[in-house]
Design a protein around this motif. Structure first.
Motif, short mmCIF file in Angstrom:
data_model
loop_
_atom_site.label_atom_id
_atom_site.label_comp_id
_atom_site.label_asym_id
_atom_site.label_seq_id
_atom_site.Cartn_x
_atom_site.Cartn_y
_atom_site.Cartn_z
N ALA A 115 -24.51 43.25 -27.48
CA ALA A 115 -24.76 43.82 -26.19
C ALA A 115 -23.34 43.72 -25.04
CB ALA A 115 -25.94 42.97 -25.35
N ALA A 116 -22.70 42.59 -25.39
CA ALA A 116 -21.30 42.35 -24.67
C ALA A 116 -20.28 43.24 -25.24
CB ALA A 116 -21.02 40.94 -24.87
N LEU A 117 -20.33 43.65 -26.52
CA LEU A 117 -19.27 44.18 -27.02
C LEU A 117 -19.53 45.83 -26.84
CD1 LEU A 117 -19.06 42.58 -30.33
CD2 LEU A 117 -17.40 42.54 -28.52
N ASP A 118 -20.83 46.53 -26.74
CA ASP A 118 -21.29 47.60 -26.29
C ASP A 118 -20.68 48.10 -24.78
OD1 ASP A 118 -22.41 48.21 -28.88
OD2 ASP A 118 -24.41 47.84 -28.09
N LYS A 119 -20.93 46.96 -23.97
CA LYS A 119 -20.23 47.07 -22.75
C LYS A 119 -18.91 47.02 -22.53
CE LYS A 119 -22.60 47.23 -19.38
NZ LYS A 119 -22.94 48.20 -18.56
N VAL A 120 -18.19 46.30 -23.37
CA VAL A 120 -16.88 46.26 -23.63
C VAL A 120 -16.34 47.61 -24.07
CG1 VAL A 120 -14.73 45.34 -25.10
CG2 VAL A 120 -16.29 43.90 -24.21
N LYS A 121 -17.23 48.20 -25.01
CA LYS A 121 -16.51 49.61 -25.26
C LYS A 121 -16.75 50.66 -24.12
CE LYS A 121 -17.32 52.93 -29.32
NZ LYS A 121 -17.85 53.22 -30.49
N GLU A 122 -18.06 50.41 -23.49
CA GLU A 122 -18.10 51.43 -22.59
C GLU A 122 -17.15 51.47 -21.44
OE1 GLU A 122 -21.43 51.44 -19.02
OE2 GLU A 122 -22.38 50.81 -20.83
N LYS A 123 -16.82 50.41 -21.05
CA LYS A 123 -15.94 50.21 -19.73
C LYS A 123 -14.52 50.29 -20.11
CE LYS A 123 -17.04 47.28 -16.27
NZ LYS A 123 -17.21 48.21 -15.20
N TYR A 124 -14.20 49.67 -21.11
CA TYR A 124 -12.83 49.50 -21.60
C TYR A 124 -12.13 50.04 -22.97
CZ TYR A 124 -13.39 46.14 -18.07
OH TYR A 124 -13.71 45.54 -16.72
N GLY A 125 -13.16 50.77 -23.70
CA GLY A 125 -12.81 51.25 -24.97
C GLY A 125 -12.80 50.52 -25.91
N SER A 126 -12.16 49.33 -26.04
CA SER A 126 -11.96 48.29 -27.01
C SER A 126 -11.98 47.09 -26.63
CB SER A 126 -10.84 48.94 -27.89
OG SER A 126 -9.59 48.53 -26.79
N LEU A 127 -11.93 45.98 -27.54
CA LEU A 127 -11.73 44.61 -27.13
C LEU A 127 -10.24 44.33 -26.59
CD1 LEU A 127 -13.17 41.87 -26.99
CD2 LEU A 127 -12.00 41.35 -29.38
N GLY A 128 -9.31 45.05 -26.95
CA GLY A 128 -8.11 44.85 -26.59
C GLY A 128 -8.00 45.53 -25.08
N GLY A 129 -8.87 46.41 -24.89
CA GLY A 129 -8.74 47.08 -23.33
C GLY A 129 -9.32 46.13 -22.59
N TYR A 130 -10.43 45.48 -22.94
CA TYR A 130 -11.12 44.41 -22.20
C TYR A 130 -10.24 43.35 -21.83
CZ TYR A 130 -14.40 40.49 -21.15
OH TYR A 130 -14.90 39.51 -20.72
N LEU A 131 -9.49 42.71 -22.87
CA LEU A 131 -8.60 41.85 -22.53
C LEU A 131 -7.65 42.10 -21.81
CD1 LEU A 131 -8.18 40.43 -26.27
CD2 LEU A 131 -9.50 39.27 -24.45
N GLN A 132 -7.04 43.17 -21.76
CA GLN A 132 -5.75 43.58 -21.03
C GLN A 132 -6.24 44.33 -19.69
OE1 GLN A 132 -2.74 46.00 -23.12
NE2 GLN A 132 -3.37 45.01 -25.02
N LYS A 133 -7.18 44.96 -19.61
CA LYS A 133 -7.64 45.52 -18.16
C LYS A 133 -8.73 44.89 -17.85
CE LYS A 133 -6.48 50.21 -19.93
NZ LYS A 133 -7.00 51.82 -20.41
N GLY A 134 -9.48 44.33 -18.28
CA GLY A 134 -10.91 43.58 -17.87
C GLY A 134 -10.26 42.15 -17.35
#
Length: 316
Positions: A280-299
């Motif tokens: 559920a968390a990773l799906d939200k990551v993909k929805e908002k930031y595209g990837s886990l790397g995007g979440y780490l860098q942008k989120g």
């Protein structure tokens, strides 16, 4: 919050979060050690990792304390021991437990609990010279929900609130807030920065109450950020179920014997970690930031230099 009578609904509600303390009727029960004979189950001394590399820190007053070192990365290197520790609540540690923590050489302890949890469970018991850094991460109303559910003593209401997949769905929402809530992201980011830049913050320990959700997500992020494969990071996440199983079963049995719940198994989805919660968390990551790397860098706002610093501190 003042607790009267026999820990009543408020105390029991906290305990059933899987929580770091048992209610009064079971407060002196010693946490059961993991069973022998299977991966992640064999008890071992902090200085002697299990065969799969996991180094559990055996304490009397906490059941889910581990060194995050020992895992292999994609390129065959290993996460260093003695840098980062993950834990459940530290409020009920014995004097011997505190001495064990002192032996870890901790320089910083981060507490993810919300004020209501600290108020009930108590502040951390730590070695002299250590003061916990409070970085409260929202539980999305889980604490209040449990107080309502268990305090009602009403099996019909309890079934209505937690049955038919509702408890599982609630936990998925909790995990989505780890990604979606800006305040939560700030707390995760600050902790990862502390680890990356080390200095006076290393070795570092972070914890919540059960050491499985907020702590589990932080550990998953850290392991993935430094190059640990997905299946290994998920294994670390799910290991909380092994370490907490006997303790959580005692909590459920106590609720049944006390008459607070006819069907305490309704709480199992709240006590466990499940791959569906992580998904559920990773799906939200993909929805908002595209990837886990995007979440780490942008989120989380962790730039490439910080990610590299995490790797350099943790792996080698």
């Amino acid at each position: 919050m003042r607790i009267t009578r026999t820990r009543t609904a408020v105390g029991v509600a906290l305990c059933t979060l899987a929580l770091g303390t048992l209610p009064a009727w079971a407060a002196h029960a010693e946490p059961a050690a993991p069973e022998r004979g299977t991966a992640r189950h064999a008890p071992h001394h902090p200085s002697r990792p299990a065969s799969d590399g996991v180094r559990r820190i055996p304490l009397q007053g906490a059941v889910n304390v581990r060194d995050l070192g020992g895992y292999r990365t994609y390129d065959g290197e290993r996460v260093r021991y003695g840098q980062v520790f993950r834990a459940d609540a530290l409020a009920k540690l014995t004097d011997a437990d505190v001495a064990t923590l002192a032996g870890l050489g901790l320089k910083k302890v981060v507490d993810f609990r919300v004020p209501a949890e600290v108020q009930y469970d108590g502040p951390d018991r730590l070695p002299a010279g250590l003061t916990p850094t409070s970085r409260a991460i929202s539980d999305n109303g889980l604490f209040a929900t449990l107080m309502t559910v268990i305090g009602s003593r009403d099996p019909v209401k309890q079934e209505e609130m937690l049955g038919n997949g509702k408890a599982d769905a609630f936990m998925r929402d909790v995990y989505r807030t780890f990604v979606a809530d800006a305040g939560n992201r700030a707390q995760f980011a600050a902790t990862l920065r502390d680890i990356a830049h080390g200095g006076k913050a290393s070795p570092l320990l972070y914890h919540c109450t059960a050491g499985k959700d907020r702590t589990g997500w932080t550990s998953y992020l850290l392991l993935r950020a430094v190059g640990v494969p997905e299946h290994t990071a998920v294994g670390d996440f799910l290991a909380s179920n092994t370490y907490r199983a006997a303790y959580d079963a005692k909590v459920r049995e106590g609720l049944k014997q006390s008459g607070l719940m006819q069907n305490p198994d309704l709480l199992i989805p709240l006590q466990e970690v499940r791959t569906g919660y992580l998904d559920a968390a990773l799906d939200k990551v993909k929805e908002k930031y595209g990837s886990l790397g995007g979440y780490l860098q942008k989120g989380l706002g962790l730039d490439a230099r910080t990610i590299l610093a995490l790797r350099q501190r943790m792996v080698g």
